[in-house]
Design a protein around this motif. Structure first.
Motif, PDB file in Angstrom:
ATOM      1  N   TRP A 205      14.799   6.857 -31.189  1.00 18.48           N
ATOM      2  CA  TRP A 205      14.965   7.501 -32.430  1.00 18.48           C
ATOM      3  C   TRP A 205      14.408   9.064 -32.538  1.00 18.48           C
ATOM      4  O   TRP A 205      14.856   9.785 -33.290  1.00 18.48           O
ATOM      5  CB  TRP A 205      14.679   6.782 -33.725  1.00 18.48           C
ATOM      6  N   CYS A 206      13.699   9.441 -31.845  1.00 15.22           N
ATOM      7  CA  CYS A 206      12.883  10.568 -31.709  1.00 15.22           C
ATOM      8  C   CYS A 206      12.651  11.054 -30.284  1.00 15.22           C
ATOM      9  O   CYS A 206      12.919  10.276 -29.382  1.00 15.22           O
ATOM     10  CB  CYS A 206      11.557  10.419 -32.655  1.00 15.22           C
ATOM     11  N   ASP A 207      12.459  12.403 -30.303  1.00 15.94           N
ATOM     12  CA  ASP A 207      11.990  12.847 -28.913  1.00 15.94           C
ATOM     13  C   ASP A 207      11.001  12.286 -28.259  1.00 15.94           C
ATOM     14  O   ASP A 207      11.013  12.067 -27.036  1.00 15.94           O
ATOM     15  CB  ASP A 207      11.694  14.474 -29.237  1.00 15.94           C
ATOM     16  N   GLU A 208       9.970  11.923 -28.937  1.00 18.28           N
ATOM     17  CA  GLU A 208       8.649  11.094 -28.412  1.00 18.28           C
ATOM     18  C   GLU A 208       9.162   9.653 -27.710  1.00 18.28           C
ATOM     19  O   GLU A 208       8.623   9.605 -26.477  1.00 18.28           O
ATOM     20  CB  GLU A 208       7.760  10.840 -29.167  1.00 18.28           C
ATOM     21  N   ALA A 209       9.909   9.353 -28.364  1.00 18.72           N
ATOM     22  CA  ALA A 209      10.641   7.976 -27.912  1.00 18.72           C
ATOM     23  C   ALA A 209      11.332   8.200 -26.611  1.00 18.72           C
ATOM     24  O   ALA A 209      11.189   7.234 -25.616  1.00 18.72           O
ATOM     25  CB  ALA A 209      11.282   7.183 -29.001  1.00 18.72           C
ATOM     26  N   MET A 210      12.157   9.085 -26.359  1.00 16.92           N
ATOM     27  CA  MET A 210      12.980   9.437 -25.406  1.00 16.92           C
ATOM     28  C   MET A 210      12.160  10.007 -24.103  1.00 16.92           C
ATOM     29  O   MET A 210      12.106   9.534 -23.176  1.00 16.92           O
ATOM     30  CB  MET A 210      13.684  10.903 -25.744  1.00 16.92           C
ATOM     31  N   ARG A 211      10.905  10.602 -24.537  1.00 13.79           N
ATOM     32  CA  ARG A 211       9.891  11.073 -23.305  1.00 13.79           C
ATOM     33  C   ARG A 211       9.306   9.934 -22.752  1.00 13.79           C
ATOM     34  O   ARG A 211       9.272   9.575 -21.560  1.00 13.79           O
ATOM     35  CB  ARG A 211       8.797  12.029 -23.975  1.00 13.79           C
ATOM     36  N   VAL A 212       8.987   8.788 -23.696  1.00 12.03           N
ATOM     37  CA  VAL A 212       8.305   7.709 -23.125  1.00 12.03           C
ATOM     38  C   VAL A 212       9.124   6.785 -22.325  1.00 12.03           C
ATOM     39  O   VAL A 212       9.017   5.944 -21.143  1.00 12.03           O
ATOM     40  CB  VAL A 212       7.692   6.760 -24.434  1.00 12.03           C
ATOM     41  N   TRP A 213      10.532   6.832 -22.881  1.00  9.13           N
ATOM     42  CA  TRP A 213      11.625   5.956 -22.050  1.00  9.13           C
ATOM     43  C   TRP A 213      11.732   6.418 -20.824  1.00  9.13           C
ATOM     44  O   TRP A 213      11.930   5.657 -19.784  1.00  9.13           O
ATOM     45  CB  TRP A 213      12.937   5.780 -22.870  1.00  9.13           C
ATOM     46  N   LYS A 214      11.858   7.825 -20.755  1.00  7.93           N
ATOM     47  CA  LYS A 214      12.311   8.403 -19.427  1.00  7.93           C
ATOM     48  C   LYS A 214      11.034   8.268 -18.477  1.00  7.93           C
ATOM     49  O   LYS A 214      11.336   7.991 -17.117  1.00  7.93           O
ATOM     50  CB  LYS A 214      12.338   9.979 -19.567  1.00  7.93           C
ATOM     51  N   GLU A 215       9.878   8.329 -18.818  1.00  5.18           N
ATOM     52  CA  GLU A 215       8.756   8.388 -18.177  1.00  5.18           C
ATOM     53  C   GLU A 215       8.634   6.728 -17.588  1.00  5.18           C
ATOM     54  O   GLU A 215       8.253   6.642 -16.253  1.00  5.18           O
ATOM     55  CB  GLU A 215       7.265   8.562 -18.975  1.00  5.18           C
ATOM     56  N   TYR A 216       8.865   5.817 -18.484  1.00  7.00           N
ATOM     57  CA  TYR A 216       8.976   4.390 -18.252  1.00  7.00           C
ATOM     58  C   TYR A 216      10.053   4.163 -16.892  1.00  7.00           C
ATOM     59  O   TYR A 216       9.699   3.574 -16.091  1.00  7.00           O
ATOM     60  CB  TYR A 216       9.342   3.587 -19.370  1.00  7.00           C
ATOM     61  N   GLY A 217      11.330   4.717 -16.971  1.00 12.22           N
ATOM     62  CA  GLY A 217      12.106   4.559 -16.052  1.00 12.22           C
ATOM     63  C   GLY A 217      11.723   5.416 -14.771  1.00 12.22           C
ATOM     64  O   GLY A 217      12.193   4.608 -13.780  1.00 12.22           O
ATOM     65  N   GLU A 218      11.178   6.260 -14.819  1.00  8.92           N
ATOM     66  CA  GLU A 218      10.985   6.958 -13.446  1.00  8.92           C
ATOM     67  C   GLU A 218       9.587   6.247 -12.869  1.00  8.92           C
ATOM     68  O   GLU A 218       9.632   6.088 -11.691  1.00  8.92           O
ATOM     69  CB  GLU A 218      10.251   8.688 -13.846  1.00  8.92           C
ATOM     70  N   LEU A 219       8.909   5.535 -13.656  1.00 11.42           N
ATOM     71  CA  LEU A 219       7.577   4.829 -13.264  1.00 11.42           C
ATOM     72  C   LEU A 219       8.526   3.521 -12.519  1.00 11.42           C
ATOM     73  O   LEU A 219       7.861   3.008 -11.406  1.00 11.42           O
ATOM     74  CB  LEU A 219       6.787   4.226 -14.255  1.00 11.42           C
ATOM     75  N   VAL A 220       9.347   2.861 -13.368  1.00  8.20           N
ATOM     76  CA  VAL A 220       9.801   1.518 -12.701  1.00  8.20           C
ATOM     77  C   VAL A 220      10.470   1.798 -11.075  1.00  8.20           C
ATOM     78  O   VAL A 220      10.507   1.099 -10.335  1.00  8.20           O
ATOM     79  CB  VAL A 220      10.833   0.993 -13.688  1.00  8.20           C
ATOM     80  N   GLN A 221      11.098   3.050 -11.222  1.00  8.69           N
ATOM     81  CA  GLN A 221      11.979   3.225  -9.789  1.00  8.69           C
ATOM     82  C   GLN A 221      11.157   3.945  -8.922  1.00  8.69           C
ATOM     83  O   GLN A 221      11.475   4.006  -7.575  1.00  8.69           O
ATOM     84  CB  GLN A 221      12.946   4.014 -10.380  1.00  8.69           C
ATOM     85  N   ASN A 222       9.844   4.026  -9.253  1.00  6.27           N
ATOM     86  CA  ASN A 222       8.986   4.807  -8.147  1.00  6.27           C
ATOM     87  C   ASN A 222       8.617   3.969  -7.097  1.00  6.27           C
ATOM     88  O   ASN A 222       7.907   2.705  -7.115  1.00  6.27           O
ATOM     89  CB  ASN A 222       7.694   5.219  -8.954  1.00  6.27           C
ATOM     90  N   LYS A 223       8.822   4.184  -5.870  1.00  4.09           N
ATOM     91  CA  LYS A 223       8.616   3.184  -4.816  1.00  4.09           C
ATOM     92  C   LYS A 223       7.273   3.654  -3.950  1.00  4.09           C
ATOM     93  O   LYS A 223       7.049   2.924  -2.973  1.00  4.09           O
ATOM     94  CB  LYS A 223       9.845   3.387  -3.620  1.00  4.09           C
ATOM     95  N   GLU A 224       6.782   4.764  -4.366  1.00  2.00           N
ATOM     96  CA  GLU A 224       5.463   5.468  -3.428  1.00  2.00           C
ATOM     97  C   GLU A 224       4.238   4.911  -3.929  1.00  2.00           C
ATOM     98  O   GLU A 224       3.420   4.789  -3.154  1.00  2.00           O
ATOM     99  CB  GLU A 224       5.738   6.919  -3.427  1.00  2.00           C
ATOM    100  N   LEU A 225       4.173   4.537  -5.177  1.00  6.53           N
ATOM    101  CA  LEU A 225       2.716   4.186  -5.846  1.00  6.53           C
ATOM    102  C   LEU A 225       2.450   2.634  -5.358  1.00  6.53           C
ATOM    103  O   LEU A 225       3.383   1.995  -5.114  1.00  6.53           O
ATOM    104  CB  LEU A 225       3.137   4.228  -7.582  1.00  6.53           C
ATOM    105  N   ASP A 226       1.284   2.438  -5.324  1.00  2.00           N
ATOM    106  CA  ASP A 226       0.903   1.198  -4.580  1.00  2.00           C
ATOM    107  C   ASP A 226       0.904   0.210  -5.714  1.00  2.00           C
ATOM    108  O   ASP A 226       1.017   0.755  -6.824  1.00  2.00           O
ATOM    109  CB  ASP A 226      -0.606   1.196  -3.942  1.00  2.00           C
ATOM    110  N   PHE A 227       0.880  -1.100  -5.531  1.00  2.00           N
ATOM    111  CA  PHE A 227       1.083  -2.069  -6.578  1.00  2.00           C
ATOM    112  C   PHE A 227       0.174  -1.877  -7.754  1.00  2.00           C
ATOM    113  O   PHE A 227       0.515  -2.041  -8.894  1.00  2.00           O
ATOM    114  CB  PHE A 227       0.938  -3.552  -5.909  1.00  2.00           C
TER     115      PHE A 227
END
Length: 876
Positions: free
Chosen positions: A771-793
């Motif tokens: 509902w707000c820009d901060e929520a969008m930022r958090v969701w974007k960061e979450y999505g990028e992290l889920v798809q990140n294949k380079e970080l160790d477990f």
């Protein structure tokens, strides 16, 4: 009889260094190194958690049919040897050529196709079973006696075969007379196993002692599976994080020691009686309390002074009763709302720690995250604890970073901190009831990692009445069993406490009530008359009728002579979100002048908005306020209202809302009105609950005259719950009905899935609201992290857990069942990463829901009209 120590058993074996277990960058760990490391962690965990004596009792019970003490000792030692051997041999299946080639890229092996493929767990089970049966062959025991040990061999082999999975299949594991069918569980052909003669009778003899020791094999099984997988995890983590090193990297498992005991005892009593660090000691304060030997009848005048006297009397009574029964394991704390149950439970824990040095961890178990957070903050403050000493574990909690705290000039590393969070390595852990009962009876690896930590602990279970009565029989059976076998001190507490110990058909309940004369407290006006509850049956047709009555009562309270502020704070609760929505819209439309603010608080209101509402209620005492809510407000919401209206449901729920009114007994004229709506939804919401149909009304004979009473007025909840307990016992004693005997049968036959107590047995959907820009930022960061294949477990999971609390701020859950209409949200959302993400074009900060263009507003939550189906809006 005394068994050998685990450290005295001849377990370790020579294994050719050519076999490898793990790869880390360019480094490989030999199978021998890994298996030895796993066993070393096993020995350490058993020692640190004080498990050996408890396991020895189970080993002895498993051979209790034998009469000769010498034979019992010999058999017990062999069962103990097999238990330890299962841990050591769990990865022997990695000697599979295919595993070495496919998984280890081991150049010393050629890729030869074998029937088992590269999967090592079934082969490990096969090697363990075969080798153990060969060891059994040389024993000079009777055939019947050998069959007991044979059954243990196959049982322990089963957990080797499952150590990378779950023990969940409902019908896969029973003591079957069909050995071939049993061996199929391991994906092993029967001709690969050297079986004994009469192979189809391998489990027949074990039935005899199952009847006598119903939980022995269950507790042994859960202990073995837990110790095996946790030792394997620590050993693997050590190699993957630090490479080949001989010394154990993980030695601190967050256990309570004498230093911690002394600290919390001193902090608790200093904080309670000597906050200014003056010379007034606890002993002097105790004398002050003891001077309060005033008869209860002299404390009936409602005042803060009398309320505090009552609280102190209650504190002293619980303390003395606990000290008199300190060797017992099962306790009740039954105290009225406002009496300070958290304080009483914390005092009990502190006293137990002082008297019993074997206790080395504390678990607090709650039904709601709000209760977890509130209690966490209170305990952390009272005992002056840091992040290394206490943790709250739930979806809305921040990732607990021990690295913020410097200990002896050393900061912890992220990887150790991650394991400590994952495995609850803290002296005090606050967790949900769902998580706790998953640990107790669950089937997955995540559930069972923690199981071994339950031994030698204090477990405080709050608000047990929130569990469905259909679970009470199973719960009390397990609490009784675990308390005895693993030295667990269970403290069950509530303001409306069902005496679950009475369900077990025993002459006397093993639960010790720490409040002896509890009715004297409950019936005292400072607790029992803080709010008058109108129990007359009123059926309301629609929102218009109830609003008119609510406005009338609110205005009456505002004009009371005793109401010096000349304002009123009114709360109304509905069973369903739909009911709350309809009333809220009616109230907003009709309110012209009287209420300065009207809020709605339900399960679809986001955490930031929830916090805004609660903070507003705490900070503003000069406004007329109406709060419309569902049952989310009943426990863990720290508010103080003047007048209440509630759609009648279960007596526990009605009493909980009463606890949100006149919290400190400092006001007068406070009332709670109960009403029923036409076409009530309660029968659906509480479908199958044994409390439905139990009346809160009863007849009491006073001086020869019969008087009609209501439990909500007298606060004698035993009268109500005795009927519920009787109903449960009657059901348990009825043939062909699933009851306590059925559950015990599941336990003794190791039907792990049926033994799993699921506190919430309903599928739910998590809905993210950007509902707000901060929520969008958090969701974007979450999505990028889920798809990140380079970080160790480890680093990836630390970041995901850190983001989880941020995600939870913009998330609500909906129960998903037939007719819920949850699928209708698909029109307004998309599915990503396991969430339904609402489309921003359908969201707004404020305003109404018009023509379906807006389905969610930050201030009002979800528009329930978008959910179509027979039971629209039946989520809370």
């Amino acid at each position: 009889m005394s068994l050998l120590k685990f450290s005295e058993l001849d377990i370790k074996r020579d294994i050719d260094d050519k076999y490898k277990a793990h790869i880390r960058e360019n480094e490989k760990e030999s199978l021998k190194e890994h298996i030895d490391l796993v066993y070393d962690y096993f020995l350490l965990l058993v020692d640190k958690n004080g498990l050996e004596n408890h396991l020895d009792k189970l080993f002895v019970q498993s051979v209790d049919l034998l009469e000769d003490v010498k034979e019992k000792t010999e058999f017990g030692n062999f069962v103990k040897y097999l238990f330890a051997k299962a841990v050591y041999w769990h990865d022997m299946g990695k000697m599979n050529d295919n595993f070495q080639v496919d998984k280890m890229a081991n150049e010393k092996f050629k890729n030869i196709e074998l029937s088992e493929g590269s999967n090592h767990s079934p082969l490990g089970a096969y090697l363990f079973i075969n080798h153990s049966l060969e060891e059994l062959d040389v024993k000079k025991w009777d055939e019947d006696e050998i069959e007991i040990i044979e059954s243990m061999v196959y049982l322990f082999g089963y957990f080797i075969s499952k150590h990378h999975g779950s023990i969940y299949q409902s019908s896969e594991f029973e003591f079957s007379d069909d050995l071939e069918q049993f061996l199929n569980l391991f994906d092993i052909q029967i001709n690969l196993i050297k079986v004994h003669k009469d192979e189809n009778r391998v489990f027949s003899y074990i039935y005899d002692y199952i009847e006598e020791n119903k939980d022995t094999l269950f507790l042994l099984s859960k202990s073995l599976f837990s110790l095996l997988i946790i030792s394997d995890y620590y050993a693997t983590a050590q190699f993957m994080n630090y490479g080949n090193q001989k010394e154990l990297a993980y030695k601190d498992f967050g256990l309570i020691d004498k230093e911690f005991n002394d600290k919390v005892y001193n902090e608790f009593y200093i904080d309670k009686f000597d906050k200014d660090k003056k010379q007034k000691t606890f002993n002097q304060a105790l004398k002050d309390i003891k001077t309060i030997e005033i008869d209860f009848k002299y404390l009936e005048e409602k005042s803060n002074k009398n309320l505090n006297i009552l609280r102190n009397k209650l504190f002293l009574e619980v303390r003395e009763n606990l000290k008199d029964n300190i060797t017992k394991n099962l306790f009740y704390i039954e105290a009225p709302t406002g009496a300070g149950k958290t304080n009483l439970s914390l005092m009990s824990a502190v006293e137990i720690l002082k008297e019993d040095s074997s206790i080395n961890k504390i678990f607090y178990v709650f039904p709601f995250t709000t209760l977890i957070t509130q209690t966490y903050d209170a305990i952390k403050d009272v005992l002056d604890l840091d992040n290394s000493e206490i943790v709250q574990l739930h979806s809305k909690a921040k990732y607990n970073d021990k690295n913020e705290i410097e200990k002896d000039g050393i900061y912890g590393d992220d990887k150790t901190n991650f394991l400590d969070n994952q495995f609850m390595n803290y002296p005090i852990t606050m967790l949900s009831h769902v998580k706790f009962f998953n640990i107790l009876t669950g089937v997955s690896k995540d559930d069972n990692y923690i199981f071994h930590r339950l031994a030698n602990s204090i477990v405080i279970i709050d608000e047990i009445q929130t569990y469905s009565p259909s679970l009470w029989s199973s719960i009390v059976y397990l609490l009784d069993s675990f308390a005895e076998q693993f030295n667990i001190k269970f403290i069950v507490m509530s303001a409306t406490l069902p005496k679950i110990g009475d369900i077990l058909n025993e002459p006397n309940s093993k639960f010790i009530p720490l409040v002896s004369n509890k009715q004297e407290y409950f019936s005292n006006p400072n607790f029992g008359r803080r709010v008058d509850i109108s129990t007359e049956k009123k059926t309301i047709k629609d929102s218009k009728d109830i609003y008119k009555r609510l406005l009338q009562e609110s205005k009456s309270y505002q004009k009371l002579e005793s109401n010096e502020s000349n304002v009123v704070r009114t709360i109304i609760e509905f069973i369903t979100k739909k009911g709350a929505d309809e009333f809220y819209q009616e109230a907003v439309a009709k309110n012209k002048i009287f209420f300065d603010e009207i809020f709605i608080l339900s399960g679809t209101i986001l955490e930031p908005r929830r916090r805004e509402i609660i903070d507003f209620l705490k900070e503003n005492n000069d406004k007329n306020i109406l709060l419309v809510t569902t049952q989310v407000v009943e426990a863990g919401v720290d508010i103080d209202m003047d007048i209440g209206f509630k759609e009648k449901s279960l007596i526990d729920s009605d009493e909980q809302l009463a606890g949100r009114i006149n919290r400190n007994s400092s006001k007068a004229g406070n009332k709670l009105f109960l009403f029923e709506m036409e076409n009530p939804k309660a029968k659906f919401v509480y479908k199958g609950d044994k409390r439905l149909g139990i009346s809160s009304e009863y007849i009491e004979t006073i001086e020869g005259k019969e008087e009609k009473k209501n439990v909500l007025e007298t606060k004698d909840f035993d009268i109500y719950y005795n009927q519920v307990i009787a109903k449960i016992k009657e059901s348990n004693d009825t043939p062909f009905i699933e009851g306590l005997d059925s559950y015990i049968d599941h336990i003794k036959n190791l039907r792990f899935s049926e033994s799993h107590i699921k506190i919430i047995d309903m599928e739910s959907v998590s809905v993210f609201v950007p509902w707000c820009d901060e929520a969008m930022r958090v969701w974007k960061e979450y999505g990028e992290l889920v798809q990140n294949k380079e970080l160790d477990f480890t680093n990836k999971n630390i970041k995901l857990q850190t983001l989880a609390s941020e995600i939870s701020k913009y998330t609500f859950s909906l129960a998903k069942y037939q007719g819920s209409g949850v699928e209708r949200l698909g029109v307004y959302s998309k599915e990503e990463y396991g969430y339904l993400v609402l489309d921003r074009e359908f969201l707004a900060y404020d305003g109404g829901f018009e023509n379906g263009s807006i389905i969610y507003t930050y201030k009002n939550g979800l528009d329930t009209s978008v959910l179509k189906g027979e039971n629209v809006g039946m989520f809370l």
